[in-house]
Design an enzyme around this catalytic site. Structure first.
Site, PDB file in Angstrom:
ATOM      1  CE1 TYR A 185      66.829   8.521  43.358  1.00  0.00           C
ATOM      2  CE2 TYR A 185      68.627   8.205  42.142  1.00  0.00           C
ATOM      3  CZ  TYR A 185      67.776   7.412  42.469  1.00  0.00           C
ATOM      4  OH  TYR A 185      68.127   6.780  43.081  1.00  0.00           O
ATOM      5  CB  SER A 239      71.657   5.271  43.124  1.00  0.00           C
ATOM      6  OG  SER A 239      71.762   5.907  42.004  1.00  0.00           O
TER       7      SER A 239
END
Length: 268
Positions: free
Chosen positions: A165, A152
């Site tokens: 996360y 990400s």
């Protein structure tokens, strides 16, 4: 050719078998569709059997590829072994492993349910390592194979209020980059795909719907990842704006970057 008119690299795996985790929605579906359009046979796994079967039927009929479905929840630490056993029983050699499954959760760390956080580490990190370790030896023995890992743009910095996360995605990025260098001598390509905000169910399931902005399509992200993997890149950031943002952070102190992110993500 891909739908936007740019050359597709999906044909790189024509006639081969790919395993796609998290294949029931978002980028996972887009990766499966892109690969099937290039003639890749697919093993699709995720929690939702009905969605997997529907996708498998669609891809088989549209692109004349072979598909197999294996429902599994990667929050279960035994799931990777079960997936591996399934492909072995079917006599399927996985030549492209796509570790796409993952999820996040928005909120102040102590307010998030403990098991949700532990499951996030399990799915985003543990399962990635486990599946990769299961399939790499066979790829090395054959002298070829590929691994795509979904990271990400959050991999490049700490992001308060999605702290766990972003940390798991930093792990995925560094794991992929290190593994890419290790595996070169064996003819194995490894790449981390780093998307930013993407049209998918991710924002809804992680409680981040208010942060949906400047989103790329899942199809565009999938093509970017497959193209980079085929080109032998160890990582790729999808979207020029995301690229500038991720690398621009290196020009200022890390603490300052984290403070800015906290201001953006702090619950109102």
């Amino acid at each position: 050719m891909a739908r936007n008119g740019t050359p597709s690299k999906a044909g790189e795996w024509s006639g081969k078998w790919a395993l796609v985790t998290g294949a029931s929605a978002g980028i996972g579906v887009a990766l499966a569709e892109e690969l099937a359009s290039g003639g890749t046979n697919l093993v699709l796994t995720a929690r939702r059997k009905d969605r997997l079967q529907e996708l498998a039927n669609k891809l088989s009929s549209t692109h004349r590829v072979s598909t197999e479905v294996f429902p599994a929840d990667l929050a279960d630490s035994n799931a990777p072994e079960k997936i591996f056993a399934f492909t072995k029983e079917k006599g399927i050699e996985i030549e492209l492993l796509i570790n796409n499954a993952g999820f996040g959760q928005y909120g102040e760390f102590p307010s998030i349910e403990k098991q949700r956080l532990l499951d996030m580490v399990q799915v985003n990190c543990h399962a990635v390592v486990h599946l990769t370790r299961l399939y790499l030896p066979e790829m090395i023995a054959r002298g070829y194979g590929d691994v795509l890992i979904l990271a990400s743009t959050a991999s490049f910095q700490a992001v308060p209020y999605i702290s766990t996360y972003s940390a798991t995605k930093a792990f995925d990025l560094l794991f992929a980059e290190g593994l890419a260098e290790e595996m070169k001598a064996h003819g194995i390509r490894v790449c981390a795909l780093c998307p930013g905000s993407t049209e998918s169910e991710f924002h809804a399931t992680s409680g981040q719907e208010k942060f949906k902005r400047r989103m790329e399509t899942a199809e565009k992200v999938a093509r970017t990842g497959l193209k980079a993997l085929a080109a032998g890149k160890s990582y790729v950031i999808s979207g020029f704006g995301n690229y500038l943002g991720a690398h621009g952070e290196r020009l200022v102190p890390r603490r300052f970057v984290t403070k800015i992110a906290a201001g953006m993500f702090k619950p109102r």
